[in-house]
Design a protein around this motif. Structure first.
Motif, mmCIF file in Angstrom:
data_model
loop_
_atom_site.group_PDB
_atom_site.id
_atom_site.type_symbol
_atom_site.label_atom_id
_atom_site.label_comp_id
_atom_site.label_asym_id
_atom_site.label_seq_id
_atom_site.Cartn_x
_atom_site.Cartn_y
_atom_site.Cartn_z
ATOM 1 N N THR A 1 6.369 6.671 -4.780
ATOM 2 C CA THR A 1 5.796 5.385 -5.151
ATOM 3 C C THR A 1 5.622 4.547 -3.892
ATOM 4 O O THR A 1 6.320 4.764 -2.892
ATOM 5 N N PRO A 2 4.705 3.588 -3.897
ATOM 6 C CA PRO A 2 4.469 2.785 -2.690
ATOM 7 C C PRO A 2 5.736 2.112 -2.173
ATOM 8 O O PRO A 2 6.457 1.449 -2.920
ATOM 9 N N GLY A 3 6.007 2.332 -0.910
ATOM 10 C CA GLY A 3 7.155 1.720 -0.264
ATOM 11 C C GLY A 3 8.450 2.484 -0.381
ATOM 12 O O GLY A 3 9.485 2.036 0.120
ATOM 13 N N ALA A 4 8.442 3.653 -1.007
ATOM 14 C CA ALA A 4 9.692 4.362 -1.277
ATOM 15 C C ALA A 4 10.316 4.953 -0.019
ATOM 16 O O ALA A 4 9.618 5.489 0.846
ATOM 17 N N VAL A 5 11.639 4.858 0.049
ATOM 18 C CA VAL A 5 12.421 5.664 0.980
ATOM 19 C C VAL A 5 12.811 6.929 0.229
ATOM 20 O O VAL A 5 13.358 6.864 -0.882
ATOM 21 N N VAL A 6 12.523 8.084 0.821
ATOM 22 C CA VAL A 6 12.749 9.375 0.169
ATOM 23 C C VAL A 6 13.974 10.048 0.791
ATOM 24 O O VAL A 6 14.088 10.144 2.015
ATOM 25 N N LEU A 7 14.868 10.505 -0.068
ATOM 26 C CA LEU A 7 16.074 11.215 0.369
ATOM 27 C C LEU A 7 15.845 12.718 0.319
ATOM 28 O O LEU A 7 15.547 13.281 -0.737
ATOM 29 N N GLY B 1 0.805 -1.214 0.000
ATOM 30 C CA GLY B 1 0.000 0.000 0.000
ATOM 31 C C GLY B 1 0.838 1.264 0.000
ATOM 32 O O GLY B 1 2.057 1.250 -0.213
ATOM 33 N N LYS B 2 0.173 2.358 0.254
ATOM 34 C CA LYS B 2 0.793 3.685 0.171
ATOM 35 C C LYS B 2 1.567 3.987 1.454
ATOM 36 O O LYS B 2 1.083 4.673 2.352
ATOM 37 N N ARG B 3 2.775 3.479 1.500
ATOM 38 C CA ARG B 3 3.656 3.673 2.648
ATOM 39 C C ARG B 3 4.935 4.334 2.148
ATOM 40 O O ARG B 3 5.509 3.923 1.140
ATOM 41 N N VAL C 1 3.765 19.216 1.356
ATOM 42 C CA VAL C 1 3.522 17.898 0.773
ATOM 43 C C VAL C 1 2.845 16.941 1.751
ATOM 44 O O VAL C 1 1.966 16.159 1.352
ATOM 45 N N VAL C 2 3.227 16.993 3.002
ATOM 46 C CA VAL C 2 2.686 16.019 3.960
ATOM 47 C C VAL C 2 1.155 16.038 4.005
ATOM 48 O O VAL C 2 0.515 14.980 3.900
ATOM 49 N N PRO C 3 0.501 17.185 4.128
ATOM 50 C CA PRO C 3 -0.971 17.165 4.140
ATOM 51 C C PRO C 3 -1.573 16.644 2.841
ATOM 52 O O PRO C 3 -2.614 15.975 2.852
ATOM 53 N N VAL C 4 -0.905 16.947 1.725
ATOM 54 C CA VAL C 4 -1.408 16.466 0.428
ATOM 55 C C VAL C 4 -1.354 14.946 0.371
ATOM 56 O O VAL C 4 -2.330 14.279 -0.011
ATOM 57 N N LEU C 5 -0.213 14.377 0.760
ATOM 58 C CA LEU C 5 -0.080 12.927 0.710
ATOM 59 C C LEU C 5 -1.009 12.245 1.725
ATOM 60 O O LEU C 5 -1.587 11.196 1.433
ATOM 61 N N ARG C 6 -1.154 12.851 2.884
ATOM 62 C CA ARG C 6 -2.077 12.279 3.860
ATOM 63 C C ARG C 6 -3.502 12.261 3.303
ATOM 64 O O ARG C 6 -4.241 11.291 3.475
ATOM 65 N N ALA C 7 -3.886 13.327 2.627
ATOM 66 C CA ALA C 7 -5.220 13.376 2.040
ATOM 67 C C ALA C 7 -5.390 12.306 0.961
ATOM 68 O O ALA C 7 -6.517 11.849 0.696
ATOM 69 N N ARG C 8 -4.274 11.900 0.360
ATOM 70 C CA ARG C 8 -4.302 10.840 -0.657
ATOM 71 C C ARG C 8 -4.108 9.461 -0.030
ATOM 72 O O ARG C 8 -3.860 8.482 -0.712
#
Length: 221
Positions: free
Chosen positions: A176-182, A31-33, A200-207
């Protein structure tokens, strides 16, 4: 950072020794992690501002710290740990260690670990990331010291700030699902990174994205 210093962004150069030890670049689970990681700190200005953003949204993160910066700003490291985030070893001075002999790598990582212990004696340091992503044999040495090596799936080139709007676009479009972001909280002016994360955090949480640690742990969220 002087104009003659190399850029503090990634240069992937995995040697044969690194291939024997897995470099984590995705989180377990479906999933979206997504996992947020920040390099080159602590910074006395940008790291506290970033911590405010993460705290406001209950987002866990890993801070890959440099030993020299830890010694300069131990109070910031204590705040990172006190806020529930996790520390990673990112070398003492952000040197390219890809061609170093194992003994020299080990001495450097131990020096960073000692700096962290002086700031926060009981803090766990479960992860390592090689400066510039120049791994060489460092993952083997890190494993011998009890640390897993963490790479990334998404780097948005925030070490060369392209503007907040562009960073937001790269993060939202590139995750992408499961990505570690640098990302980076130190090594230069990281105000654009801080603002981009705040947006970005609120946008991704809303998604319906979930923010986790590289081992899949949810931290405080």
């Amino acid at each position: 950072m002087s104009s003659t210093a190399p850029p503090r962004g990634p240069r992937r150069r995995a040697g044969t020794a690194a291939a024997k030890v897995r470099i984590v670049d995705t989180v377990p689970g479906r999933g979206k992690r997504v996992a947020l990681t920040f390099d080159d700190g602590p910074d006395p200005v940008h790291t506290p501002r970033l911590l405010d953003v993460l705290d406001a949204h209950a987002v866990p993160a890993v801070f890959f710290v440099n030993g020299e910066q830890v010694d300069r700003y131990p109070e910031v490291v204590r705040r990172i740990v006190g806020a529930g985030h996790v520390l990673g070893n990112h070398s003492t001075r952000h040197d390219d260690m890809a061609r170093w002999p194992a003994a020299r790598v080990e001495a450097d990582l131990r020096e960073t670990r000692a700096a962290i212990a002086r700031a926060v004696p009981d803090a766990a340091v479960p992860w390592f990331r090689a400066p510039y992503g120049a791994w060489g044999g460092t993952p083997v040495v890190a494993a011998g010291l009890g640390m897993a090596s963490v790479g990334w799936r998404l780097a948005v080139t925030d070490w060369e700030p392209p503007g907040v709007d562009e960073l937001v676009r790269r993060l939202c479009d590139g995750v992408t699902p499961g990505a570690v972001v640098l990302l980076h909280d130190g090594g230069g002016d990281r105000s654009q990174t801080v603002e981009a994360v705040a947006r970005v955090v609120p946008v991704l949480r809303a998604r319906r994205w979930r923010f986790v640690l590289p081992d899949g742990g949810l931290g405080r969220s």
